[in-house]
Design an enzyme around this catalytic site. Sequence first.
Site, PDB file in Angstrom:
ATOM      1  N   THR A 165       0.844  -1.206   0.000  1.00 45.20           N
ATOM      2  CA  THR A 165       0.000   0.000   0.000  1.00 45.20           C
ATOM      3  C   THR A 165       0.874   1.249   0.000  1.00 45.20           C
ATOM      4  O   THR A 165       1.916   1.284   0.632  1.00 45.20           O
ATOM      5  CB  THR A 165      -0.884   0.034   1.265  1.00 45.20           C
ATOM      6  N   GLY A 222      -1.665  -1.155   6.433  1.00 43.56           N
ATOM      7  CA  GLY A 222      -1.606  -2.182   7.480  1.00 43.56           C
ATOM      8  C   GLY A 222      -2.694  -3.213   7.272  1.00 43.56           C
ATOM      9  O   GLY A 222      -3.206  -3.387   6.166  1.00 43.56           O
ATOM     10  N   GLY A 246      -9.628  -4.314   1.339  1.00 42.59           N
ATOM     11  CA  GLY A 246      -9.198  -3.762   2.629  1.00 42.59           C
ATOM     12  C   GLY A 246      -9.679  -2.343   2.802  1.00 42.59           C
ATOM     13  O   GLY A 246     -10.658  -1.893   2.208  1.00 42.59           O
ATOM     14  N   ASP A 247      -8.977  -1.592   3.633  1.00 42.74           N
ATOM     15  CA  ASP A 247      -9.419  -0.243   4.014  1.00 42.74           C
ATOM     16  C   ASP A 247      -9.100   0.829   2.978  1.00 42.74           C
ATOM     17  O   ASP A 247      -9.749   1.879   2.935  1.00 42.74           O
ATOM     18  CB  ASP A 247      -8.783   0.146   5.355  1.00 42.74           C
ATOM     19  N   ARG A 294     -11.734 -10.137  -1.472  1.00 46.07           N
ATOM     20  CA  ARG A 294     -11.466  -9.356  -0.246  1.00 46.07           C
ATOM     21  C   ARG A 294     -10.960  -7.967  -0.602  1.00 46.07           C
ATOM     22  O   ARG A 294     -10.057  -7.810  -1.412  1.00 46.07           O
ATOM     23  CB  ARG A 294     -10.427 -10.107   0.596  1.00 46.07           C
TER      24      ARG A 294
END
Lengths: 133, 169
Positions: free
Chosen positions: A1, A53, A31-32, A29
């Site tokens: 990232t 993270g 993530g943020d 999936r």
Amino acid sequence: TIGAVACDSRGHVAAATSTGGLTAKRWGRIGDSPLIGAGTYADDRAGAVSATGLGESFIRAVAAHELCAQIRIGGEGLRAALDAVLADVGALGGTGGLIAVGPNGESAWGFTTPGMYRASAGPEGRQVAIYAE
Amino acid sequence: MTWKLVIHGGCGAMRPENVTAEQEELARAGLNLALDAGEAILASGGAALDAVEAAARALEENPAFNAGRGSVLTADGHVELDAAIMDGSDRRAGAVAGMRTTRAPIAAARAAMEHSPHVLLTYEGADRFAAEQGIEQVDNRWFVTPERQAQLDRIMAAGGKFDTDIKYG
């Protein structure tokens, strides 16, 4: 990232985050990073934030928005808000890092992993670092 | 009012003992190139939004970092790309998730913010939107590097549980 946050000479802030996600992820999936308020958020009333993270914990903590809310509503400073959000992410079982900048040009970063690729630039010069100082 | 740019290239289990001098040098050089891209805009009075997009693009193109080219691989061996951008002056935002052929994910996120009525676009639709916006499309293998393939192979050989320790991200 990867991520970038900036404050310009008119006091406007912005945030950008981009990622390939986690190795060996499956089932679609996400993530943020692409979730506004979790891994990326910007509001001139508080600041701009980018996260990196274990995304699941940053989503549950609504990390980027929470950091801005602690400043806007809670009156916290940038550094204190960043540290509080990283601690909250940790309490949810996640590790990672945050970078943030305020509309006054103040900046902060923090991470709970052994290292984070990070750098900053301003009229006062540059910083480039990888490990905990 | 002063300007400021802060960037990250990801966090994880990197320690001096497991990052080679060459990897460290490549990462530092990549971070400095991204600072160059954003600083050129901010120091000349440009907008924060343009600066974060320029810095993110420089990092997406750099195979040392987990974004764009050099992204980590999914369990079935391809790259899926996510990105988001947000303007603090009016809280407009754009995001893309699950893209496979758009070379510049952050540019697609900005196009979603500026040229669509939505915030988040996903998977084939997001790639199709980016292509309609004239953002370069590439084969998914263009994003794959031998280092990331080797990391996936190691994880799959160890049972295939995704990288919760962020060893590689």
